[in-house]
Design a protein around this motif. Structure first.
Motif, PDB file in Angstrom:
ATOM      1  N   GLN A   1       0.084 -14.827  -3.278  1.00  0.00           N
ATOM      2  CA  GLN A   1      -0.356 -15.039  -1.287  1.00  0.00           C
ATOM      3  C   GLN A   1      -1.817 -15.052  -0.882  1.00  0.00           C
ATOM      4  OE1 GLN A   1       3.291 -13.683   0.404  1.00  0.00           O
ATOM      5  NE2 GLN A   1       4.402 -14.216  -1.197  1.00  0.00           N
ATOM      6  N   TYR A   2      -2.312 -13.859  -1.141  1.00  0.00           N
ATOM      7  CA  TYR A   2      -3.300 -13.162  -0.443  1.00  0.00           C
ATOM      8  C   TYR A   2      -4.155 -12.875  -1.399  1.00  0.00           C
ATOM      9  CZ  TYR A   2      -0.097 -13.773   3.859  1.00  0.00           C
ATOM     10  OH  TYR A   2       0.877 -13.719   4.463  1.00  0.00           O
ATOM     11  N   PRO A   3      -4.902 -14.187  -1.741  1.00  0.00           N
ATOM     12  CA  PRO A   3      -6.198 -13.680  -2.769  1.00  0.00           C
ATOM     13  C   PRO A   3      -7.537 -12.905  -2.327  1.00  0.00           C
ATOM     14  CG  PRO A   3      -5.921 -16.056  -3.543  1.00  0.00           C
ATOM     15  CD  PRO A   3      -4.644 -15.156  -2.257  1.00  0.00           C
ATOM     16  N   ASN A   4      -7.023 -12.981  -0.803  1.00  0.00           N
ATOM     17  CA  ASN A   4      -8.493 -12.714  -0.478  1.00  0.00           C
ATOM     18  C   ASN A   4      -8.506 -11.233   0.631  1.00  0.00           C
ATOM     19  OD1 ASN A   4      -6.292 -14.107   1.640  1.00  0.00           O
ATOM     20  ND2 ASN A   4      -7.234 -13.782   3.660  1.00  0.00           N
ATOM     21  N   TRP A   5      -7.474 -10.427   0.254  1.00  0.00           N
ATOM     22  CA  TRP A   5      -6.578  -9.269   0.732  1.00  0.00           C
ATOM     23  C   TRP A   5      -7.178  -8.620  -0.954  1.00  0.00           C
ATOM     24  CZ3 TRP A   5      -1.193  -8.414   2.873  1.00  0.00           C
ATOM     25  CH2 TRP A   5      -1.416  -8.367   4.054  1.00  0.00           C
ATOM     26  N   GLU A   6      -8.211  -7.155   0.003  1.00  0.00           N
ATOM     27  CA  GLU A   6      -8.574  -6.581  -1.449  1.00  0.00           C
ATOM     28  C   GLU A   6      -8.390  -4.884  -1.558  1.00  0.00           C
ATOM     29  OE1 GLU A   6     -12.975  -4.319  -3.057  1.00  0.00           O
ATOM     30  OE2 GLU A   6     -12.934  -5.863  -0.978  1.00  0.00           O
ATOM     31  N   ASN A   7      -7.635  -4.942  -2.351  1.00  0.00           N
ATOM     32  CA  ASN A   7      -6.957  -3.180  -2.242  1.00  0.00           C
ATOM     33  C   ASN A   7      -7.877  -2.049  -2.467  1.00  0.00           C
ATOM     34  OD1 ASN A   7      -6.014  -0.981  -2.682  1.00  0.00           O
ATOM     35  ND2 ASN A   7      -4.356  -1.375  -3.623  1.00  0.00           N
ATOM     36  N   VAL A   8      -8.587  -1.529  -1.696  1.00  0.00           N
ATOM     37  CA  VAL A   8     -10.154  -1.307  -1.628  1.00  0.00           C
ATOM     38  C   VAL A   8      -9.932   0.411  -2.654  1.00  0.00           C
ATOM     39  CG1 VAL A   8     -10.898  -1.818  -0.026  1.00  0.00           C
ATOM     40  CG2 VAL A   8      -9.697   0.838   0.479  1.00  0.00           C
ATOM     41  N   HIS A   9      -8.819   0.925  -3.327  1.00  0.00           N
ATOM     42  CA  HIS A   9      -8.574   2.269  -3.918  1.00  0.00           C
ATOM     43  C   HIS A   9      -7.264   1.834  -4.267  1.00  0.00           C
ATOM     44  CE1 HIS A   9      -9.146   6.312  -4.625  1.00  0.00           C
ATOM     45  NE2 HIS A   9     -10.299   6.095  -5.176  1.00  0.00           N
ATOM     46  N   GLU A  10      -7.274   2.965  -5.401  1.00  0.00           N
ATOM     47  CA  GLU A  10      -5.642   3.054  -5.320  1.00  0.00           C
ATOM     48  C   GLU A  10      -4.510   3.924  -4.687  1.00  0.00           C
ATOM     49  OE1 GLU A  10      -4.932   4.638  -9.985  1.00  0.00           O
ATOM     50  OE2 GLU A  10      -8.245   5.147  -9.834  1.00  0.00           O
ATOM     51  N   ASN A  11      -3.355   4.060  -4.442  1.00  0.00           N
ATOM     52  CA  ASN A  11      -2.542   4.569  -3.343  1.00  0.00           C
ATOM     53  C   ASN A  11      -3.071   6.055  -3.610  1.00  0.00           C
ATOM     54  OD1 ASN A  11      -1.675   2.473  -3.827  1.00  0.00           O
ATOM     55  ND2 ASN A  11       0.292   3.075  -5.600  1.00  0.00           N
ATOM     56  N   TYR A  12      -2.983   6.580  -2.195  1.00  0.00           N
ATOM     57  CA  TYR A  12      -2.873   7.431  -1.855  1.00  0.00           C
ATOM     58  C   TYR A  12      -1.203   8.062  -1.670  1.00  0.00           C
ATOM     59  CZ  TYR A  12      -7.710   6.951  -1.077  1.00  0.00           C
ATOM     60  OH  TYR A  12      -8.881   6.840  -1.303  1.00  0.00           O
ATOM     61  N   TYR A  13      -0.749   9.945  -2.068  1.00  0.00           N
ATOM     62  CA  TYR A  13      -0.200  10.459  -2.580  1.00  0.00           C
ATOM     63  C   TYR A  13      -0.065  11.816  -0.991  1.00  0.00           C
ATOM     64  CZ  TYR A  13       0.529   7.009  -6.401  1.00  0.00           C
ATOM     65  OH  TYR A  13       0.582   5.923  -6.872  1.00  0.00           O
ATOM     66  N   SER A  14       0.929  12.353  -0.397  1.00  0.00           N
ATOM     67  CA  SER A  14       0.975  12.744   1.084  1.00  0.00           C
ATOM     68  C   SER A  14       2.171  13.775   0.435  1.00  0.00           C
ATOM     69  CB  SER A  14       0.711  12.612   1.957  1.00  0.00           C
ATOM     70  OG  SER A  14       1.658  11.599   2.663  1.00  0.00           O
ATOM     71  N   ASN A  15       3.091  13.306  -1.108  1.00  0.00           N
ATOM     72  CA  ASN A  15       3.660  14.661  -1.080  1.00  0.00           C
ATOM     73  C   ASN A  15       4.429  14.593  -0.141  1.00  0.00           C
ATOM     74  OD1 ASN A  15       3.430  14.798  -4.161  1.00  0.00           O
ATOM     75  ND2 ASN A  15       2.009  15.854  -3.678  1.00  0.00           N
TER      76      ASN A  15
END
Ligand SMILES: Nc1ncnc2c1ncn2[C@@H]1O[C@H](COP(=O)(O)OP(=O)(O)OP(=O)(O)O)[C@@H](O)[C@H]1O
Ligand SMILES: Nc1ncnc2c1ncn2[C@@H]1O[C@H](COP(=O)(O)OP(=O)(O)OP(=O)(O)O)[C@@H](O)[C@H]1O
Ligand SMILES: [Mg+2]
Ligand SMILES: [Mg+2]
Lengths: 317, 348, 344, 518
Positions: free
Chosen positions: B184-198
């Motif tokens: 739906q939003y090809p203009n969105w860019e995921n800048v990094h892999e996910n962050y986890y905080s446990n």
């Protein structure tokens, strides 16, 4: 009895079954603690074993027992690495294995990313002949893994109490320098205990994976505290040089039954169990120390697991 | 809303055959104790259980692990519960334990996080991953829009921050949402892999601050975890950022995030009424334990809550069979999006 | 030369070098990291770790340890948090928090120092009990909606981008460091850890020192708990879980020996910064969070192993140099050679 | 000194008049460890300016009595009077407050602290003053240790010196020295005696525990003998002869042990192939050592502390790096082998620091005696318990080690008995050569006699012994041939009549035979 169900054998086995990883690991962590070390990484090796088996079997296409073999090799190497750093580089065991617990749980997670199955799903669908080691009930009642545990118990007992190797472990734990002067290769002894405990973790990981039918990187979770509790409650000196396999086994049973029995008999919610278990731990340990300085007299000493009363006396600071 | 209304058969018939839930005991098993979400669900379940005259035993482990959960299940069975209502840590891991429970005559129902459909009777679902992914995207879009960003055309950078790579539900929402965003939003860019905080609050703040410092230009952070969201918001607050500088959204209870909404750090966030969900789960479990049988399409009328319809399993997971009777899914009618407008209406 | 050598032997300093090296490596990978505000963030993040690590250092100095600090921290955070939420005055809440910490310290001291129970196990038991009490106290629920002023204070800065909390903490740590190294009583902690029978024999208040160490540790954890509540703004029943291990790791990174008698609080404070900022640094290094644990483990292991090897080598080198110095240079060793030289 | 010197006082002297001038007195002290009744009613008095030598066999309870005075142990019954006042010495602090200080038998230093800190910790004065005083004391006594050295780097003798320095700094009215000279050399002992003399003149009371009877006559004003838990003799030194003391020390029916030990020296076949040969052997702390040990020979290696003998021995034993040269055992090159391998080849070593390198304190007699056998004996994998017990029993019997049984923990044994256990271990591996490093340090005359006898007896079987000792008397008595080491090099060799204390002593200090006249 507040709850007569507690006495049903099948339930007893279930409760043992659920705590089996703790039981298995505490046996060999006893060896480590007798050398004066400590191992807080073994629980992370359980997860590493499990996920390696899963990924190697499902994604690398290894036969299931080949995958198990690979996991054993990998985990043994991990144990050897920590053992090497502790024995040969003279780094304090607690720190190395603390680092190891981070490293190996991290490795487990990374292994899981090699799989096409998302890490959160867990790999399942293992063949029956593998699941056998975790699910078969001998005679329809006794789970097979209890036999595996019994075997490990016997091996650990013989190793520690009946062999030259076990004697070396004790002597190394009491006075490493004197052991060296006696011609004992203490570095090798120390390193070997970490390898043995890693192998125990590999067995525990395999059995748990078979029992649950799922391969996950976070299996084993936080058994560390339970393991150490069992070992020390069982009479092993945290400074090394004294300890007994039977004591450890009895203590781990005691903890398991408390954890399983208290909610059953008194309807204590599981999340509050830390209180009675903590109180037990504190009471026993203080009682034992008090007995050590002659406070409670010999009868109390004789109640405690571990070696005879004459030995308990000298357990002083 | 999910499934509501149209009943084909009045539920009353079945209920008459079986019996009432009164006097039954349901073991209500969360993934982990001490988590606001599960604790609220328990509060709800207890409250309704009182009204229904049944007992809900909340038992769980302080640690979200399969092994611990299997042990809890065995304990529930040993305790003589009539039914179990569980949010599973790992469906395949608890599979055997649930089968054994069923074999011992204990009815198994699930809520929040499902078991293998063949291992349970009913599942009270807050929605499919798709539904929740839609909800996350919808909230993100609203947050971006109120800042004057056009989500459909402006370049948007975003990243995910939640608990762990190993938890089931959060990852399934993430997967679904990623697919939808790509579409739906090809203009969105995921800048990094996910962050986890446990689920570690302090780590959530540290990680949150690091994200903001390392990607000062980032537009959107999606925190589909109830610890990560307040942690990320605190980090934003520490950096002096508000809803006009950055959009942070996700799932968390209204109470835990209210303060950040009041000071303008967050625009909206969501959850479903977990109190009602917990209660429904326990009721459904007890309902079947009372001897009632339900089929797909049947309606169960839950006193004080309302009528719900049993749907086929494939409504939440594609291609999954549904058994003849006593197997299916009940969708929680309502998911909630909180803003400064409505957040004070909820006390969980 | 002598001074450089001495500095290298100051173990706290080598941990500082490790920390700088870590920053430099991250800076090479991602130059944007090297800004004052980012570096300040590493320090600010570490405030809770610093407090627990310094407290832990006291017990480690005396040759014991305290693994109950995680639950101690959590319980105090929950109690103080809920009191503040319910509108109690700040001073009262803080006082109650400190009191709880001190009482926990006393309980640990009783078990370990008076009754002679092994420290690891006794405090492990106390840890479990406290965690259980915390569940009972909070009923498993979160303590939320702490007063805004209490929370906001956590981000007030004092020097540059450093928060008031961190500045006060580090000043206190420096103060403690001087008390420990420059005063007579300060040295007792390490003396007791070094050889407690020997300490008794020369008349040091061994028991009192051990008790004091535990009380200090408990109070430090309580302070950490209060700051934790202030920084986070909510308290979960798991709060503080695992901090004991991180605190131990921080101490060891800072050169504190688990065997007692060795180390400085400054070192452990630096170790705390390393421990606390690893997650922060990883974000700048661009690693996926999947690598978090693995890299934390590697850093921890590499640093302690490198340090152990360096220490060991220098020890061996010193010993060998000393031995070689004894050997006379030629066979025609001059007759009445000074015998005093032997002892050196 | 004593008002009525009685040669044999069966019990304590009947109620000593409570004169003002009694610094310390203990009355009817009883103490048991478990079933081991160590002290059975001990009474002693110490007056200002008195040096009371307390002697008695290993395990007689000397250290125990002193620990009771210091408040380390509580007595089962009995009283302690300080300055004629009854004091409940519940812990060392009380003793210190009453100006009593004990230099313990086993040094108890803070290994991670500097020498300076070790000596000055616990004082209330200003650090600068303490430092100055420490320097003065060191000058006075003539020992110079680098005050900035960490205690963990000190040798056992140096540790003992630090303990004595501590005692000197204390300015106590009662100073207890528990075998202070056991690790010291002749010169250092003399320095110490000068200091004790000075203290005595200052009217300080000193209790001096020793196994060296010569020292009793050299320094003590009065003497008390402890045997079987009671004081068997006490009185002024001048009223006793050496023989009296020996008699008092020995059990009533024992023959003269000394006699048995002093067997005449055996003929050694010097044309045979040497058992051990060092060729230009160098390592850390010693260099270019050439020496040979022949079958059945006892070679004494004398020298002062720090001469490098221990380093040489431990390097042969695989504990440190070899820098050059060769070690040949029966002609076979064993240079640089591991300790395990060296033991396997037939060499064993009795370390000088028995606490650090010798004893497994919380393990029992059997485990201690057989620990070195584990490398190559006692079964392949499963431990041969029977064999282990047989071997241990053999050495307990042979050495007359005082133990309650093979399962007694060695930590509870007296120093001398512990030493016998460690020596037993070395011989248990059936070695060709044993290196004994200060083997009789802290051992009483009787036990020493036992050990000497055992050594003689063992070499009859062809075992060779390299005896490292700073006790020249011992070297003279035992050695067939003696070498001296000075600053890491062998600087003298003495055979037959040449082996005299004088010769050894001067060579040890670097004065060679010819140059000695200077
Ligand atoms: N990891 C291990 N698992 C099982 N048995 C072991 C292990 N390590 C050692 N052993 C056994 O214990 C005994 C002693 O082993 P260790 O490595 O301590 O011997 P060593 O004294 O160093 O060498 P050597 O055999 O040369 O004397 C051997 O019989 C060996 O088989
Ligand atoms: N802590 C202890 N526990 C048990 N027994 C002990 C303890 N300390 C001493 N003993 C026993 O008490 C007896 C006396 O020991 P002590 O050390 O006082 O002898 P000693 O006269 O000083 O001998 P030595 O000359 O060898 O030093 C010995 O039999 C010893 O085994
Ligand atoms: Mg003694
Ligand atoms: Mg020597």
């Amino acid at each position: 009895m507040a709850n007569d169900r507690f006495l049903r054998p099948a339930l007893l086995f279930t409760s043992i079954n659920d705590n089996l990883p703790t039981f298995m690991l505490s046996l060999f962590v006893t060896l480590i603690m007798v050398t004066g070390g400590i191992d807080i990484q073994v629980s992370s090796l359980v997860g590493l074993t499990s996920i390696t088996i899963g990924v190697a079997w499902q994604d690398f296409g290894l036969p299931i027992w080949g995958a198990v073999g690979l996991a054993f090799v990998l985990v043994t190497l991990c144990g050897a690495l920590s053992g090497f750093l502790i024995a040969y580089c003279r780094v304090q065991a607690m720190v190395v294995t603390l680092g190891g617990s981070f490293l190996f749980s991290g490795m487990a997670l990374l292994v899981s990313t090699l799989s096409k199955t998302e890490s959160y799903l867990g790999i399942s669908g293992f063949p029956e002949d593998f699941r056998f080691v975790g699910t078969y009930d001998v005679g329809g009642v006794i789970p097979i893994q209890i036999f595996i545990y019994a075997l490990m118990l016997v091996v650990a007992f013989i190793l520690l109490h009946k062999t030259k190797y076990g004697r070396k472990i004790f002597l190394t734990g009491v006075n490493q320098s004197a052991a060296e002067y006696s011609g004992i290769n203490t570095r090798r002894v120390i390193m070997s205990t970490y390898i043995l405990s890693a192998i125990a973790a590999a067995i525990a990981g395999t059995v748990t994976t078979a029992y649950l039918g799922t391969s996950r990187s976070d299996l084993g979770g936080d058994l560390t505290m339970d393991i150490i509790t069992a070992v020390v409650l069982g009479g092993t000196l945290s400074t090394g040089g004294k300890g007994s396999i039977v004591g450890t086994a009895l203590a781990s049973f005691l903890i398991a039954f408390l954890r399983f029995g208290l909610p059953l008999c008194f309807k204590i919610s599981t999340q509050y169990l830390d209180i009675p278990v903590g109180i037990l731990l504190v009471a026993v340990i203080v009682g034992r120390s008090a007995a050590g300085v002659g406070g409670f007299g010999p009868w109390l000493r004789s109640l405690l697991p571990g070696k005879g009363s004459d030995k308990a006396r000298s357990v002083s600071k | 809303g999910g499934g509501g209304g149209d009943a084909e058969e009045p539920a009353g018939d079945d209920a008459a055959e079986g019996g009432s839930v009164e006097g039954l005991t349901v073991a209500f098993i969360p993934k982990v104790t001490g988590n606001a979400f599960f604790e609220s669900a328990n509060d709800g379940a207890q409250e309704y259980a009182g009204k229904w005259g049944m007992t809900v035993d909340y038992i769980g482990d302080a640690e979200a692990s399969v092994t611990a959960q299997v042990s809890v299940i065995n304990q529930a069975v040993a305790n003589g519960a009539d039914a179990i209502c569980i949010s599973t840590v790992d469906a395949s891991g608890v599979s055997d334990a649930l089968k054994e429970a069923a074999a011992a005559g204990v009815v198994v129902a699930t809520w929040d996080s499902d078991a293998n459909p063949e291992d349970r009777t009913l599942m009270v679902s807050q929605g499919t991953p798709d539904i929740l992914a839609d909800m996350l995207i919808e909230m993100s879009v609203a947050g971006l829009e109120q800042r004057g960003i056009d989500p459909a055309n402006d370049p948007v950078t975003y990243v995910w921050h939640y608990s762990q790579a190993t938890v089931t539900d959060q990852n399934s929402w993430y997967e679904a949402a990623q697919a939808k965003i790509a579409e739906q939003y090809p203009n969105w860019e995921n800048v990094h892999e996910n962050y986890y905080s446990n689920q570690d609050a302090e780590l959530a703040i540290t990680t949150g601050e690091a994200i903001l410092d390392a990607f000062p230009e980032i537009d959107l952070i999606i925190c589909n975890d109830s610890t990560a969201l307040p942690g990320q918001l605190q980090a934003a607050e520490n950096r002096g950022l508000t809803q006009d500088d950055i959009t942070i959204t996700g799932f968390a209870s209204p109470q835990s995030v209210k303060a950040y909404c009041e000071n303008g750090t967050i625009y909206n966030w969501g959850l479903w009424d977990c109190a009602v969900q917990g209660a429904m789960g326990c009721y459904c479990a007890a309902y079947i334990a009372a001897g009632n049988t339900v089929k797909v399409g049947d309606t169960i009328s839950i006193p004080e809550i309302g009528d719900v319809t049993v749907e086929a399993n494939d409504s939440i997971a594609e291609g999954v069979e549904t058994a003849e009777e006593n197997n299916g899914v009940v969708l929680l009618p309502e998911r909630l999006i909180f803003t400064s407008e409505n957040m004070n209406d909820y006390n969980f | 030369m002598q001074i450089v050598k001495k500095l290298l032997h100051a173990r706290g300093l080598t941990s500082l070098l490790f920390l700088i090296a870590l920053f430099v490596i991250v800076g090479i990978i991602n130059p944007s990291f090297l800004s004052p505000s980012n570096i300040a963030a590493c320090f600010n993040t570490s405030v809770v770790y610093t407090l627990v690590a310094v407290g832990m250092a006291f017990t480690l100095f005396t040759g014991n340890l305290d693994v109950s600090i995680g639950s101690n921290l959590g319980l105090v955070a929950a109690v103080v948090g809920s009191m503040l939420r319910d509108g109690q005055p700040l001073m009262l809440a803080v006082l109650v928090g400190l009191l709880i910490g001190a009482v926990i310290g006393l309980v640990n001291a009783w078990g370990v120092a008076v009754m002679g129970a092994p420290a690891l196990i006794f405090t492990l038991g106390v840890n479990g009990i406290l965690r259980g009490i915390m569940y009972v106290y909070t009923n498993g629920a979160w303590v939320e909606n702490l007063p805004k002023e209490f929370k906001d204070f956590s981000s007030v800065t004092a020097v540059g981008d450093l928060t008031v909390y961190y500045c006060v903490t580090i000043l206190a740590v420096v103060g403690i460091h001087f008390l420990l190294t420059r005063t007579r009583r300060g040295r007792y902690f390490q003396a007791v850890g070094d050889n407690d029978q020997g300490a008794t024999l020369v008349g040091l208040p061994t028991l009192q020192t051990k008790v004091l160490a535990y009380v200090i540790c408990g109070v430090m954890a309580a302070i950490a708990g209060i700051i934790f509540a202030s920084r986070i703004g909510f308290v979960t029943p798991q709060s503080g879980d695992g901090y004991e291990m991180k605190a131990i790791a921080a101490c060891v990174l800072g050169g504190v020996s688990l065997l007692g008698g060795v180390g400085t609080v400054l070192g452990s404070a630096i170790g705390a910064v390393i421990m606390a900022s690893i997650s922060y640094l990883l974000v700048f290094m661009g690693f996926s969070s999947n690598y978090d644990n693995a890299i934390t483990g590697v850093i921890l292991i590499v640093i302690v192993v490198a340090d152990a090897l360096i220490q060991h080598r220098s020890m061996v080198k010193n010993r060998r140099a000393r031995l070689m110095a004894r050997v006379s240079q030629d066979d025609a060793a001059d007759a009445g050679a000074e015998k005093g030289g032997d002892a050196k | 000194m004593a008002n009525e010197p009685s040669k044999i006082a069966q019990e304590a002297q009947p109620q000593v008049s409570k004169k003002k001038d009694v610094l310390l007195s203990v009355r009817d002290i009883h103490k048991s460890f478990g079933t081991n009744h160590v002290l059975k009613g001990i009474s002693l008095d110490l007056r200002p300016g008195e040096v009371l030598a307390l002697i008695g066999g290993n395990g007689a309870g000397k250290s125990t009595l002193m620990k009771i005075v210091m408040g380390i142990y509580g007595p089962d019954s009995g009283e302690v009077y300080i300055d004629n006042e009854k004091v409940d010495v519940s812990n060392p602090k009380v003793a210190l407050e009453h100006s009593i200080y004990m230099v313990p038998q086993e040094p108890m230093l803070f290994p991670n602290m500097t020498v300076r800190e070790n000596v000055t910790i616990g004082f209330n004065a200003r650090q600068a003053d303490l430092d100055r005083e420490l320097m003065e004391v060191m000058d006075q006594i003539g020992w110079h240790l680098d005050p900035d050295r960490k205690a963990s780097t000190l040798s056992i003798a140096e540790q003992g010196m630090v303990e004595i320095l501590r005692g000197m700094m204390r300015h106590s009215e009662v100073l207890i020295l528990d075998e202070p000279t056991s690790a010291l050399t002749f010169d250092e002992v003399n320095a110490l005696f000068r200091v004790i003399e000075g203290l005595r003149e200052k009217n300080i009371g000193i209790i001096y525990i020793t196994h060296r009877l010569a020292e009793v006559f050299q320094i003590a004003t009065s003497v008390s003998i402890l045997r079987d838990g009671i004081v068997t003799m006490q009185g002024s030194t001048k009223d006793f002869t050496r023989e009296d003391l020996v008699k008092g020390l020995l059990p009533p029916n024992a023959g003269s042990v000394k006699e048995a030990a002093a067997a005449q020296k055996r003929e050694i076949d010097y044309t045979a192939k040497p058992v051990l040969e060092l060729q230009n052997f160098s390592g850390y702390g010693f260099a270019d050592v050439n020496l040979k040990v022949y079958p059945g020979e006892i070679v004494g290696l004398a020298g002062v502390i720090g001469a490098g003998r221990t380093e040489m021995a431990t390097t042969i034993f695989g504990r440190d790096k070899v820098l050059g040269g060769k070690v040949l055992l029966d002609g076979k090159d064993i240079t640089g082998l591991s300790t395990t391998a060296v033991i396997g080849e037939g060499v064993n070593y009795v370390p000088e620091d028995r606490f650090r390198d010798g004893l497994f304190r919380i393990r029992d007699v059997e485990e201690n005696t057989t620990s070195a056998l584990l490398a190559h004996g006692l079964g392949k994998f499963i431990l041969g318990r029977k064999e282990a017990e047989r071997v241990s029993q053999h050495y307990v019997d042979n050495f007359r080690t005082k133990v309650t049984g093979l399962t007694q923990e060695v930590g509870g044994l007296s120093g001398g008995n512990q030493q016998k256990i460690v020596i037993g271990r070395a011989f248990a591996t059936n070695p060709r050569l044993v290196i004994l490093d200060e083997p009789t340090r802290g051992i009483d005359a009787a036990a020493r006699g036992d050990v000497y006898a055992v050594l003689q007896q063992l070499r009859e079987t062809g075992v060779s012994i390299l005896l490292i000792s700073s006790d020249m008397e011992e070297v003279v008595e035992l050695a067939d041939r003696a070498l001296t080491m000075f600053q890491g090099r062998i600087n003298g060799e003495f055979v037959g009549d040449q082996i005299t204390q004088d010769n050894l002593m001067s060579a040890s200090f670097g004065v060679t035979g010819e140059a000695r006249s200077a």
